[in-house]
Design a protein around this motif. Structure first.
Motif, short mmCIF file in Angstrom:
data_model
loop_
_atom_site.label_atom_id
_atom_site.label_comp_id
_atom_site.label_asym_id
_atom_site.label_seq_id
_atom_site.Cartn_x
_atom_site.Cartn_y
_atom_site.Cartn_z
N ASN A 118 35.06 26.39 44.34
CA ASN A 118 34.66 24.99 44.34
C ASN A 118 33.58 24.76 45.39
OD1 ASN A 118 34.44 22.21 44.25
ND2 ASN A 118 36.56 21.80 44.84
N ILE A 119 32.40 24.31 44.96
CA ILE A 119 31.33 23.97 45.91
C ILE A 119 31.02 22.47 45.84
CG2 ILE A 119 30.33 26.26 46.03
CD1 ILE A 119 28.18 25.38 44.06
N GLY A 120 32.02 21.68 45.40
CA GLY A 120 31.87 20.23 45.39
C GLY A 120 30.78 19.77 44.44
N GLN B 156 24.45 24.90 50.96
CA GLN B 156 24.71 24.24 49.69
C GLN B 156 23.63 23.20 49.39
OE1 GLN B 156 29.59 24.75 49.89
NE2 GLN B 156 28.74 22.75 49.49
N GLY C 72 33.69 20.83 48.57
CA GLY C 72 34.19 22.11 48.06
C GLY C 72 35.25 22.74 48.92
N ASP C 73 35.51 24.00 48.64
CA ASP C 73 36.55 24.74 49.36
C ASP C 73 36.26 24.77 50.86
OD1 ASP C 73 38.00 25.39 47.06
OD2 ASP C 73 36.71 27.11 46.64
N SER D 37 26.89 26.58 40.14
CA SER D 37 27.96 25.65 39.78
C SER D 37 28.10 25.50 38.28
CB SER D 37 27.71 24.28 40.40
OG SER D 37 26.65 23.62 39.72
N HIS E 50 32.15 28.45 37.25
CA HIS E 50 31.10 28.88 38.15
C HIS E 50 30.81 30.37 37.93
CE1 HIS E 50 32.62 25.24 39.93
NE2 HIS E 50 31.79 25.27 40.96
#
Length: 493
Positions: free
Chosen positions: A2-4, A197, A208-209, A225, A400
């Motif tokens: 997860n990178i938001g 990012q 994200g994470d 993503s 992803h």
């Protein structure tokens, strides 16, 4: 994974920067011994600092992560003006300095990632003072070292996002959202990292994470993503609807990243024939190459006609630069020994397909994704510090796609302890070094030739074939032993 709201992220291992500082120490850019007259709590004295190799790591709690340089050694005091002879006193040096990652602008306003001195994190012991540490890090010599660690990775990421998402009217360059995030590894399967990012203007780039996504024994990665991939794939699919290829008209098409696969769903017509095709495509990076093996065996096609192969060749075309991000080289030149090697020649069951139609999908998708792992290294050669990298592995998760690379800065000496024999190629395809690193055999040979890896008892061989392709492989050093031959050790038996 997860990178938001970020569209893409570059991830670099914190130990990679540790290797940089150790390399600077190794070649003398950071001196092992320095001596000068300085103010001390005892008055002006000659201060001789004998420094051990510094280390760079993360410190602090999760809510206040910071990147630190650890200085260890000893300090000798003498009367002012005297730098040799018996010391009046010898004291331990053990100090932590904050080196913070920041986004900075070059004179041409190009955004780059740099390290800046942020003060003393833990006060040094007597006779050193915080002011002395400050003087060291703000000196012209030390500032030149910090300035040399410069990552120009934001611009190429924005270049590609513009090409793929806004080909006609891109946003202003300074409106893109960029964030730097330090991430601590949650367990031994991951490594502490810095994430860069990039999000669309107005979106939050720093989500994200919270823990590191970078696998252990890799130093660099790029994460694409699901939002970015699906936007580009949807545009490509829509552009192909109502187009005709070899007399067949595509009437419906959907390409969607979902979970750990690419979902394909479509319909086409030719004369009175109606063809539907639906199912997942799984893919993975072939170690040491920028090629992906793709498994399309689960796609269900209701007809097998010759024109269908041509119909599916659209998958072989890179999409607007998405698969050629142009990030490299980030940490030295990437010279791929696999060039000219087709998927059919690579030892992997993923490339096999039971039917001609499925085989066409597999080969075409493999070609189309071949450049996803490009640019896995940093363009920052300082003095004799010339890092090099090799593609290692990929991960498809939550829609992803991520690709990761190993990066080498300082020479590594390690025994060869295991190997994989590729029956289709009839040679050793991958080798494992002590310490659990696996490398493609041609890439290991290239790195051995570059003197970045030393394998006791074995050496690298390069041979140029008639068609100009350079073949690289490892070979046992000449001796009377027989069981050290790599084919004997790890071959078919």
């Amino acid at each position: 994974m997860n990178i938001g709201e970020a569209q893409v992220a570059a991830v670099l291992a914190v130990p990679l920067f540790d290797e940089f500082f150790k390399a600077f120490y190794r070649i003398g850019i950071i001196p092992a011994v320095s001596s000068s007259d300085r103010p001390t709590p005892l008055g002006v004295r000659n201060v001789t600092v004998r420094l051990q190799p510094p280390s760079f790591e993360l410190g602090g709690p999760a809510a206040d992560l910071r990147s630190l340089l650890h200085l260890v050694g000893d300090v000798e005091l003498r009367p002012a003006g005297i730098s040799t002879g018996p010391a009046a006193g010898t004291f331990p040096l053990d100090s932590w300095a904050r080196l913070t990652f920041v986004l900075a602008a070059r004179p041409d306003n190009t955004p780059v990632v740099r390290l800046v001195y942020g003060g003393v994190d833990q006060p040094p012991a007597f006779p050193l003072t915080e002011a002395m540490i400050d003087d060291f890090f703000t000196s012209a010599e030390t500032q030149a070292v910090l300035d040399s660690v410069e990552l120009d990775i934001v611009t190429p990421m924005v270049d590609s996002l513009e090409t793929n998402l806004f080909p006609d009217d891109p946003p202003a360059r300074d409106s893109w959202a960029v964030a730097l995030r330090l991430r601590r590894a949650a367990d031994i399967t991951r490594v502490d990292s810095l994430a860069v990012q990039v999000a669309l203007p107005g979106d939050a780039p720093d989500g994200g994470d919270v823990s590191s996504l970078l696998p252990s024994l890799t130093e660099f990665g790029i994460i694409y993503s699901r939002r970015l991939l699906n936007a580009v794939l949807a545009a490509q699919a829509a552009a192909l609807v109502n187009t005709e290829i070899n007399g067949a008209t595509i009437t419906d098409l959907s390409l969607l990243m979902q979970g750990d696969v690419l979902q394909v769903n479509g319909r086409a017509e030719q004369d009175t024939a109606v063809v539907t095709f639906i199912g997942p495509v799984r893919m993975r990076l072939l170690r040491g190459t920028t090629q992906f093996a793709a498994d399309s065996s689960q796609i269900v096609v209701n007809v097998d006609l010759p024109w269908w192969i041509d119909l599916l060749l659209f998958l072989s075309q890179p999409v607007g630069g998405l698969f050629t991000f142009g990030l490299g080289p980030l940490l030295g030149m990437v010279l791929l020994a696999s060039q000219g090697t087709s998927l059919g020649e690579v030892e992997t069951e993923l490339a096999a397909a039971p039917f001609r139609v499925r085989g066409a999908i597999t080969a075409a998708l493999g070609d189309g994704l071949a450049a996803l792992a490009e640019g896995l290294a940093l363009n920052a050669g300082v003095g004799e510090v010339r890092p090099d990298s090799t593609p290692d592995q990929s991960l498809v998760e939550d829609g992803h796609i991520a690709v990761f690379a190993q990066v080498f800065v300082n020479p590594l000496t390690a025994d060869i302890v295991d190997g994989l024999y590729f029956r289709r190629q009839r040679r050793i395809g991958e080798l494992q070094l002590a310490g659990e690193r696996w490398l493609a055999a041609p890439e290991l040979a290239r790195l051995v030739k570059a003197e970045l890896i030393v394998t006791p008892g074995y050496h690298a061989v390069e041979r140029t074939l008639a068609d100009g392709v350079v073949r690289r492989y490892m070979r046992a050093n000449p001796d009377r032993a027989y069981d050290n031959n790599l084919l004997q050790r790890f071959g078919p038996g």
